[in-house]
Design a protein around this motif. Structure first.
Motif, PDB file in Angstrom:
ATOM      1  N   LEU A   1       0.829  -1.207   0.000  1.00 14.81           N
ATOM      2  CA  LEU A   1       0.000   0.000   0.000  1.00 14.81           C
ATOM      3  C   LEU A   1       0.866   1.260   0.000  1.00 14.81           C
ATOM      4  O   LEU A   1       0.520   2.254  -0.652  1.00 14.81           O
ATOM      5  CB  LEU A   1      -0.930  -0.004   1.210  1.00 14.81           C
ATOM      6  N   LYS A   2       1.971   1.239   0.712  1.00 16.02           N
ATOM      7  CA  LYS A   2       2.888   2.382   0.699  1.00 16.02           C
ATOM      8  C   LYS A   2       3.385   2.651  -0.723  1.00 16.02           C
ATOM      9  O   LYS A   2       3.425   3.801  -1.164  1.00 16.02           O
ATOM     10  CB  LYS A   2       4.090   2.122   1.610  1.00 16.02           C
ATOM     11  N   ARG A   3       3.748   1.601  -1.415  1.00 15.97           N
ATOM     12  CA  ARG A   3       4.237   1.761  -2.785  1.00 15.97           C
ATOM     13  C   ARG A   3       3.118   2.250  -3.708  1.00 15.97           C
ATOM     14  O   ARG A   3       3.342   3.088  -4.582  1.00 15.97           O
ATOM     15  CB  ARG A   3       4.791   0.421  -3.297  1.00 15.97           C
ATOM     16  N   TRP A   4       1.921   1.736  -3.485  1.00 16.33           N
ATOM     17  CA  TRP A   4       0.806   2.112  -4.353  1.00 16.33           C
ATOM     18  C   TRP A   4       0.416   3.572  -4.148  1.00 16.33           C
ATOM     19  O   TRP A   4       0.196   4.308  -5.100  1.00 16.33           O
ATOM     20  CB  TRP A   4      -0.380   1.193  -4.075  1.00 16.33           C
ATOM     21  N   PHE A   5       0.333   3.999  -2.881  1.00 13.47           N
ATOM     22  CA  PHE A   5      -0.060   5.378  -2.590  1.00 13.47           C
ATOM     23  C   PHE A   5       0.992   6.394  -3.046  1.00 13.47           C
ATOM     24  O   PHE A   5       0.658   7.552  -3.316  1.00 13.47           O
ATOM     25  CB  PHE A   5      -0.320   5.560  -1.094  1.00 13.47           C
TER      26      PHE A   5
ATOM     27  N   ARG B   1       1.440   6.946   5.648  1.00 10.83           N
ATOM     28  CA  ARG B   1       1.756   5.809   6.525  1.00 10.83           C
ATOM     29  C   ARG B   1       0.544   5.418   7.371  1.00 10.83           C
ATOM     30  O   ARG B   1       0.259   4.234   7.567  1.00 10.83           O
ATOM     31  CB  ARG B   1       2.935   6.148   7.434  1.00 10.83           C
ATOM     32  N   LEU B   2      -0.168   6.424   7.898  1.00 12.99           N
ATOM     33  CA  LEU B   2      -1.344   6.150   8.719  1.00 12.99           C
ATOM     34  C   LEU B   2      -2.424   5.424   7.927  1.00 12.99           C
ATOM     35  O   LEU B   2      -2.996   4.430   8.392  1.00 12.99           O
ATOM     36  CB  LEU B   2      -1.899   7.458   9.291  1.00 12.99           C
ATOM     37  N   VAL B   3      -2.722   5.904   6.724  1.00 12.46           N
ATOM     38  CA  VAL B   3      -3.755   5.292   5.896  1.00 12.46           C
ATOM     39  C   VAL B   3      -3.333   3.884   5.460  1.00 12.46           C
ATOM     40  O   VAL B   3      -4.131   2.944   5.491  1.00 12.46           O
ATOM     41  CB  VAL B   3      -4.054   6.173   4.666  1.00 12.46           C
ATOM     42  N   SER B   4      -2.077   3.739   5.071  1.00 11.58           N
ATOM     43  CA  SER B   4      -1.576   2.427   4.654  1.00 11.58           C
ATOM     44  C   SER B   4      -1.669   1.424   5.788  1.00 11.58           C
ATOM     45  O   SER B   4      -2.101   0.280   5.600  1.00 11.58           O
ATOM     46  CB  SER B   4      -0.127   2.540   4.176  1.00 11.58           C
TER      47      SER B   4
ATOM     48  N   VAL C   1      -8.719  -1.883  15.155  1.00 15.91           N
ATOM     49  CA  VAL C   1      -7.453  -2.278  14.550  1.00 15.91           C
ATOM     50  C   VAL C   1      -6.957  -1.240  13.544  1.00 15.91           C
ATOM     51  O   VAL C   1      -5.751  -0.974  13.457  1.00 15.91           O
ATOM     52  CB  VAL C   1      -7.593  -3.652  13.866  1.00 15.91           C
ATOM     53  N   ALA C   2      -7.868  -0.627  12.802  1.00 23.13           N
ATOM     54  CA  ALA C   2      -7.456   0.340  11.782  1.00 23.13           C
ATOM     55  C   ALA C   2      -6.616   1.475  12.367  1.00 23.13           C
ATOM     56  O   ALA C   2      -5.478   1.692  11.914  1.00 23.13           O
ATOM     57  CB  ALA C   2      -8.688   0.883  11.056  1.00 23.13           C
ATOM     58  N   PRO C   3      -7.099   2.211  13.374  1.00 25.50           N
ATOM     59  CA  PRO C   3      -6.244   3.254  13.942  1.00 25.50           C
ATOM     60  C   PRO C   3      -5.034   2.694  14.685  1.00 25.50           C
ATOM     61  O   PRO C   3      -3.962   3.304  14.675  1.00 25.50           O
ATOM     62  CB  PRO C   3      -7.181   4.012  14.902  1.00 25.50           C
ATOM     63  N   TYR C   4      -5.199   1.531  15.321  1.00 25.70           N
ATOM     64  CA  TYR C   4      -4.075   0.942  16.068  1.00 25.70           C
ATOM     65  C   TYR C   4      -2.900   0.627  15.149  1.00 25.70           C
ATOM     66  O   TYR C   4      -1.759   1.023  15.412  1.00 25.70           O
ATOM     67  CB  TYR C   4      -4.534  -0.323  16.787  1.00 25.70           C
ATOM     68  N   VAL C   5      -3.170  -0.078  14.065  1.00 25.98           N
ATOM     69  CA  VAL C   5      -2.094  -0.458  13.149  1.00 25.98           C
ATOM     70  C   VAL C   5      -1.536   0.773  12.437  1.00 25.98           C
ATOM     71  O   VAL C   5      -0.318   0.891  12.238  1.00 25.98           O
ATOM     72  CB  VAL C   5      -2.587  -1.500  12.127  1.00 25.98           C
ATOM     73  N   GLY C   6      -2.425   1.699  12.060  1.00 24.36           N
ATOM     74  CA  GLY C   6      -1.956   2.913  11.415  1.00 24.36           C
ATOM     75  C   GLY C   6      -1.009   3.698  12.304  1.00 24.36           C
ATOM     76  O   GLY C   6       0.084   4.108  11.875  1.00 24.36           O
ATOM     77  N   ILE C   7      -1.408   3.920  13.565  1.00 22.93           N
ATOM     78  CA  ILE C   7      -0.550   4.645  14.510  1.00 22.93           C
ATOM     79  C   ILE C   7       0.721   3.857  14.788  1.00 22.93           C
ATOM     80  O   ILE C   7       1.819   4.427  14.906  1.00 22.93           O
ATOM     81  CB  ILE C   7      -1.317   4.911  15.825  1.00 22.93           C
ATOM     82  N   ASN C   8       0.607   2.549  14.878  1.00 19.19           N
ATOM     83  CA  ASN C   8       1.746   1.692  15.174  1.00 19.19           C
ATOM     84  C   ASN C   8       2.847   1.833  14.123  1.00 19.19           C
ATOM     85  O   ASN C   8       4.010   2.099  14.447  1.00 19.19           O
ATOM     86  CB  ASN C   8       1.280   0.238  15.256  1.00 19.19           C
ATOM     87  N   PHE C   9       2.485   1.666  12.866  1.00 23.96           N
ATOM     88  CA  PHE C   9       3.468   1.777  11.786  1.00 23.96           C
ATOM     89  C   PHE C   9       4.022   3.191  11.669  1.00 23.96           C
ATOM     90  O   PHE C   9       5.233   3.388  11.525  1.00 23.96           O
ATOM     91  CB  PHE C   9       2.849   1.343  10.456  1.00 23.96           C
ATOM     92  N   ALA C  10       3.125   4.196  11.706  1.00 24.37           N
ATOM     93  CA  ALA C  10       3.567   5.579  11.555  1.00 24.37           C
ATOM     94  C   ALA C  10       4.484   5.997  12.704  1.00 24.37           C
ATOM     95  O   ALA C  10       5.518   6.641  12.482  1.00 24.37           O
ATOM     96  CB  ALA C  10       2.354   6.511  11.475  1.00 24.37           C
ATOM     97  N   ALA C  11       4.120   5.619  13.931  1.00 24.12           N
ATOM     98  CA  ALA C  11       4.946   5.975  15.093  1.00 24.12           C
ATOM     99  C   ALA C  11       6.294   5.266  15.035  1.00 24.12           C
ATOM    100  O   ALA C  11       7.339   5.875  15.329  1.00 24.12           O
ATOM    101  CB  ALA C  11       4.215   5.607  16.388  1.00 24.12           C
ATOM    102  N   TYR C  12       6.303   4.000  14.629  1.00 20.76           N
ATOM    103  CA  TYR C  12       7.564   3.256  14.572  1.00 20.76           C
ATOM    104  C   TYR C  12       8.518   3.876  13.550  1.00 20.76           C
ATOM    105  O   TYR C  12       9.708   4.093  13.855  1.00 20.76           O
ATOM    106  CB  TYR C  12       7.296   1.800  14.212  1.00 20.76           C
TER     107      TYR C  12
END
Length: 350
Positions: free
Chosen positions: A116-120, A133-136, A233-244
């Motif tokens: 998704l990162k590559r696509w966006f 990153r958040l949306v992906s 899960v949507a906000p959790y994973v989005g925040i997780n990846f973006a924060a990391y």
């Protein structure tokens, strides 16, 4: 005699704009995509096995009754009680199906996020910013949930099936409400002689799956609570990846990317994202066990569950089990990201 003139070359598609070069779109099942999938699966298995006792304790604390003196209270005291009543098997109860679920879940999540990162960014043509990153991450989380949710529900049932959890009060013939102890195969001393709620066969992945389908409405019952889960899960994973990834840019600059720094980034990112979205996780567990008659939960939907929890337990009820969950999430997410990057590097993926 003059030398022959070179033939004119066709103009480059990116002439005058060298910065506009983009990555070549890889095939869907490229070796790189396969590496993401393998690395993600191994990362999930390693991280969840490491924290299996805390994962089970979190689920027990989320679904137990708030009106009994037989609650699992405190992290250390609860772990000791779990060991005393069920031994090492109690620590690992539900971990088999948890790994069976988390391997495809984590593999799909990491792979979807990378793709998704590559696509966006149109495969490198646009800048990868925090909103992207958040949306992906959010879409990757929803994708992984939808593909593995039945396994998550069955895992939750198996995790609490043998715990001596205090139940909702049951009314006796004299009108007095007495708390009951739920214990499926295992029963505590005070509940000795009670008929087990589950047979040995039903304490397996396949057996519990068949029981849910047979008694609670077929395949549809395996997806009870999926809306609340996806919403959390949507906000959790989005925040997780973006924060990391944001923390990696600050904490691990070039030349300072030690193992400890990488683990710290994962632990902090996981703790922040989990704390912000934890009430959704409580709703998910409540919805997943609402079909277990002994638990006393009968919700018509996620909104009904939310209103009932706030009405009977207050806002604090939405954060039951948060402390053991944070103790679990920090090492779990740290291990997950570290293992993912390590395996991805070994496999030669970028």
């Amino acid at each position: 005699m003059s030398s022959p003139q070179p033939l004119p070359q066709p103009p480059s598609q990116h002439a005058g704009h060298p910065e506009a070069q983009v990555d070549t779109k890889p095939p869907f099942l490229s070796p790189q995509t396969t590496s993401y999938f393998i690395a993600g699966g191994l990362a999930g298995a390693a991280s969840r096995t490491l924290v299996s006792p805390l994962e089970r304790l979190k689920i027990i604390q989320q679904v137990q009754s708030a009106s009994s003196d037989r609650q699992y209270k405190g992290v250390w005291a609860s772990l000791v009680r779990m060991w005393r009543e069920e031994g090492f098997r109690g620590f690992m109860r539900g971990n088999g199906i948890n790994c069976l679920r988390i391997i495809p879940y984590s593999a799909v999540q990491f792979t979807a996020y990378e793709q998704l990162k590559r696509w966006f960014t149109n495969y490198g043509a646009k800048e990868l910013d925090t909103p992207t990153r958040l949306v992906s991450g959010a879409l990757a989380g929803i994708t992984s949930v939808c593909t593995t949710y039945p396994l998550d529900l069955v895992r939750s049932r198996l995790s609490i099936a043998t715990a001596s959890i205090p139940m909702q009060p049951t009314t006796q013939t004299n009108g007095a409400a007495q708390p009951a102890l739920s214990s499926a195969y295992h029963t505590s001393t005070s509940a000795r002689g009670a008929v087990p709620a589950f047979s040995r066969a039903e304490l397996t992945v396949w057996g519990m799956t068949l029981k849910v389908m047979r008694e609670e409405g077929g395949v549809r019952a395996l997806y009870r609570g999926i809306v609340a889960t996806a919403a959390g899960v949507a906000p959790y994973v989005g925040i997780n990846f973006a924060a990391y990834e944001a923390l990696r840019g600050v904490v691990t600059p070039p030349g300072k990317s030690s193992v400890v720094r990488k683990l710290f980034c994962g632990a902090l990112a996981g703790s922040v994202s989990q704390t912000l979205t934890y009430p959704f996780d409580v709703l998910r567990r409540k919805m997943q066990v609402t079909g277990m008659g002994a638990m006393g939960y009968k919700y018509t939907g996620a909104l009904d569950a939310l209103q009932s929890i706030v009405r009977t337990e207050g806002v604090r009820g939405l954060y039951r089990g948060l402390w053991p969950n944070l103790l679990k999430v920090a090492p779990s997410i740290a291990t997950s990201f570290f293992t993912y990057e390590l395996v991805k590097e070994i496999l030669g993926a970028t």
